[in-house]
Design an enzyme around this catalytic site. Structure first.
Site, PDB file in Angstrom:
ATOM      1  N   SER A 697       0.804  -1.224   0.000  1.00 15.35           N
ATOM      2  CA  SER A 697       0.000   0.000   0.000  1.00 15.35           C
ATOM      3  C   SER A 697       0.835   1.271   0.000  1.00 15.35           C
ATOM      4  O   SER A 697       0.290   2.369  -0.050  1.00 15.35           O
ATOM      5  CB  SER A 697      -0.928   0.003   1.220  1.00 15.35           C
ATOM      6  N   LYS A 740      -5.652   3.946   9.375  1.00 19.05           N
ATOM      7  CA  LYS A 740      -4.808   4.901   8.656  1.00 19.05           C
ATOM      8  C   LYS A 740      -5.397   6.302   8.693  1.00 19.05           C
ATOM      9  O   LYS A 740      -4.661   7.293   8.867  1.00 19.05           O
ATOM     10  CB  LYS A 740      -4.631   4.430   7.214  1.00 19.05           C
TER      11      LYS A 740
END
Length: 841
Positions: A697, A740
């Site tokens: 990611s 996140k």
């Protein structure tokens, strides 16, 4: 009283043998003998119950005649026919009839001579046959005399060893002078089958019968000698036990006289009473009584006494039926959960649903196996205690961190010295009920080595279809765990085997926002710390600005454990001044934190304040929650080499290669000269090099940093980003979006770029965070470039004086300065599309 004349041997004297006719045959009645062979010169009672036999006896006695007794081939035949009888029999003289209490008739019979049945004269109302008498006259020679003496010698030994044979049998045998008679007498005393007895009857040669008898006596003597040895050993052991029992009885009497009882017997009686009071299941009760009998048969100083006693104590002390009654008041449960914890809506809702279902169908539902997954300090363990409090159940906890031995779960077998049950049974004994709230903490920290796999042993424990008969190696009896409410906790799910994970109902615990931490500190942490430090009622209060400063500058975590620790630190310093009767501050302000806690530990140093070239801000998932990180790229004159540093794993290396390949493929559109890639070296670095990092990611962040370095366009460093990049520039969704986004929010970032595929995951982010942040959803790298790079880009140029020609390297190469240490840190319930690393503890 009327005297009864008993039949004797004189009753047989008036009965003469049947006289043969001209053909040497006799004609007399016949009776079948059931499971009996009567030899000549032998006297035995006959029990007669069949009408045919009674008629034959009556006819013979009325005429003063003998009859013939013939054995049945099948003793169970109720009405034997002529073909069911043997061919050879014995002529018998009958005594007086006696009627028995069971309705049968007894008659004393004396064998006279062997006969061979020739034909049946009549069958009704009784059998009448013609038979040929067999003469057994034999000359007594020296060989016959020697054979008779050998048989007598063997028979004497058998009489001595066989307690069922009287001594008179040998005396009677000594006075027999005919070899055939001696053989018949010995055979009648031996335990032989019906076929063997009939074979001896049919053998008309006295010498051969005597030889056969000697063989049978030898076999019988061998068996009797072995039996005698066994009896001697048994008798010796019995004598020893009797002597010990006698001495113990004397000791008991002496102790009673002195007012002292036998402690061992008292202990046995106590155990017996406790077993009866424990109300164990039938199988366990039988096992306990069997072990108690073994214990009672042992001397008190035997080594196994302690082992059996400990085993019985475990069986007795375990809860087999004790159960606490559930409090199924939904309002009460909701009030308890809200009083103890702030937020956690999913977990609270699941528990309330469980209570509601138990209220409607308590006997039909199976207890769920719940798994709380989330960063440390988010309230997983404490919520388990609140659930037990809401239900009114006992709460027990077992920490599985570092457990590597399967026996820790299932226990050791009793053959080992110091064996004990596993932690499951030990904890159930401590709980005292069969329906506690059982928390298996840190289930993701289980280990595995040569001693087995504890995670595999948990498969039976955490399966509602199997745990009703859980088998512990030490107990060796089934134990019912189906009433237990199991709650497991984990920081992440990747270490769990798929079979174990399939049994768990996962509930995610996300990190807290600053506002949630502030509310938790106000309602839970500060009141608890004031009470624990003796400061309740002392007028101490915390300003909101002070709490916000502690949250943002002195802690950096997804949970509230460090926040609780810092508040406790302040309370300790205040408590010291109160105890010393010194003046103290009753109001804790943001300015006074340096006095109590020292300089701030976190000042958002992870995020740069100024936009720079080649510096991009990404967000990552860790088992401790989300975190913010930066990616740095610098260009140098060289030969097209690529250098990666910062403990980057293999998956992240592939993301860098994909980002660089995309940048080269879009060089013309981005205003980059293609020959530049062959004349410069690229160095990509991820700070905090001591922490392993891995996951795809970070592809978007690395691509932005590379494009910024090559185009010399500045990156908006206050914009966080995450996403996986493909060679064609597509942006793929990733996992751990909630953590996140919260990490970016904690770091003060208010803009974040997410893949379009993660739009659905934004629903898990608190509304407060969503309202204060700007979220951009993208599907292609072109959109990321427009959002992340500043528009005032200078024209890309090639560094001056390259040290190598373009022909020296046709494609970028990379060198490694620090060996990669890949990890598999993945967020819960997500695909491999992650960018994660282990945050320093």
């Amino acid at each position: 009283m009327i005297p009864v004349q008993r039949p004797g041997m004189n009753d047989f004297y008036h009965v003469q043998d049947a006289q043969p006719d001209s053909d040497g045959l006799i004609e007399v009645p016949l009776i079948p003998l059931r499971d009996l062979i009567l030899y000549p010169n032998m006297v035995s009672p006959l029990f007669v119950g069949r009408d045919r036999s009674l008629a034959a006896i009556s006819a013979a006695q009325s005429k003063g005649q003998t009859i013939i007794g013939v054995g049945q081939r099948d003793p169970n035949q109720p009405d034997p026919r002529p073909e069911d009888l043997f061919e050879y029999g014995t002529e018998i003289a009958l005594g007086r009839l006696l009627r028995m209490p069971d309705g049968t008739t007894s008659v004393l019979a004396q064998g006279r001579r062997r006969v061979q049945i020739v034909s049946y004269v009549q069958t009704e109302p009784y059998y009448r046959v013609k038979a040929r008498p067999i003469d057994e006259t034999v000359e007594r020679t020296h060989e016959v005399e020697a054979l008779m003496r050998a048989v007598l010698t063997l028979f004497e030994k058998c009489v001595q060893l066989n307690r069922n044979l009287p001594d008179e049998a040998y005396i009677y045998a000594m006075n027999i002078e005919e070899p055939g008679w001696l053989a018949d007498l010995v055979v009648s005393t031996l335990d032989l089958s019906l076929e063997e007895r009939q074979a001896m009857l049919e053998n008309v040669n006295p010498i051969e019968r005597l030889q056969r008898v000697s063989v049978l006596l030898g076999r019988e003597l061998d068996v009797l000698e072995i039996e005698e040895q066994i009896n001697a050993q048994v008798q010796q052991e019995v004598d020893r036990n009797q002597r010990e029992a006698y001495l113990r009885e004397q000791m008991r009497v002496i102790q009673n006289e002195l007012g002292e009882g036998d402690p061992f017997q008292q202990e046995l009686e106590e155990l017996r009473e406790r077993i009866e009071a424990a109300q164990m299941p039938e199988e366990v009760y039988l096992k306990a009584n069997k072990e108690l009998e073994r214990l009672a048969a042992m001397p008190p100083m035997a080594p196994e006494v302690g082992i059996i006693r400990t085993y019985l104590d475990w069986l007795i002390d375990l809860p087999w039926w004790q159960m606490t009654e559930d409090n199924l008041d939904l309002a009460h449960a909701e009030r308890v959960l809200e009083e103890d914890h702030f937020g956690l809506p999913k977990a609270k809702e699941r528990i309330l649903e469980h209570i509601a279902v138990r209220k409607l169908a308590a006997d039909k539902m199976k207890s769920p196996i719940i798994c709380f997954v989330g960063p440390p300090g988010t309230g997983k363990t404490s919520l388990g205690r609140s659930i037990a409090k809401a239900l009114g159940r006992q709460f027990v906890r077992v920490s599985l961190g570092g457990v590597r031995d399967e026996a820790e779960i299932r226990g050791h077998r009793r053959t080992y010295i110091g064996a004990l049950p596993g932690r499951i049974i030990q904890t159930m004994r401590r709980a005292g009920t069969i329906n506690p709230v059982f928390m298996l903490d840190e289930i993701d920290k289980l280990g595995q080595d040569f001693r087995g796999d504890p995670a595999a042993a948990l498969l039976e424990v955490l399966d509602p279809e199997q745990n009703h008969a859980f088998s512990d190696h030490y107990l060796d009896v089934p134990y019912d765990l189906s009433k237990v409410l199991f709650i497991t906790t984990a920081n992440w799910l990747d270490p769990l085997p798929s079979a174990l994970l399939d049994r768990l109902e996962v509930i995610e615990f996300s990190g807290y926002t600053d506002q949630e931490k502030l509310a938790i500190a106000r309602h839970f942490l500060i009141p608890r710390q004031l009470e624990q430090h003796g400061l309740k009622g002392k007028g101490l209060r915390f300003d909101e600005a002070a709490l916000q400063a502690i949250i943002r500058e002195y802690t950096y975590e997804a949970g509230v454990r460090n926040l609780d620790r810092e508040i406790a630190n302040i309370c300790r310093k205040i408590a010291r001044r109160v105890a010393s009767q010194q003046p103290y501050k009753r109001r804790i302000t943001a300015q006074s934190l340096i006095e109590f806690l020292g300089p701030p530990s976190f000042t958002n140093a992870k995020v740069e304040e100024e936009d720079q070239v080649g510096l991009a801000t990404g967000v990552a998932w860790t088992e401790n929650g989300g975190d913010v990180m930066t990616v740095e790229v610098t260009l140098m004159n060289g030969k097209g080499n690529l250098t990666l540093t910062g403990q980057i794993g293999e998956v992240m290396e592939e993301s860098v290669q994909a980002a660089l390949s995309y940048t080269r493929s879009r060089a013309k559109a981005l205003g980059i000269k293609p020959e530049v890639f062959e004349k410069i070296d690229v160095h990509l670095h991820v700070p905090e090099t001591a922490v392993p990092k891995d996951g795809p990611s970070a592809g978007v962040t690395m691509a932005v940093a590379l494009i910024s370095a090559f185009t010399e366009r500045k990156v908006r460093v206050r914009t966080a980003m995450t996403g996986e990049i493909t060679l064609r520039g597509r942006i793929l969704p990733v996992g751990g979006v909630k953590e996140k986004v919260l990490a970016a929010y904690r770091a003060g970032l208010r803009t974040i770029i997410l893949p379009e595929g993660n739009r659905k995951d934004l629903i898990e982010v608190p509304k407060k965070v969503q309202s204060e942040m700007t979220v951009h959803f993208v599907t292609h790298m072109d959109q990321v470039i427009e959002l992340a790079l500043l528009p005032d880009e200078p024209k890309a140029k090639t560094p001056s004086k390259p040290r190598a020609k373009a022909s020296d390297a046709t494609k970028p190469r990379r060198t490694r300065k620090t060996p990669a240490k890949p990890t598999l840190d993945q967020p819960p319930a997500s695909s491999a599309a992650e960018f994660s690393y282990n945050q320093p503890r």
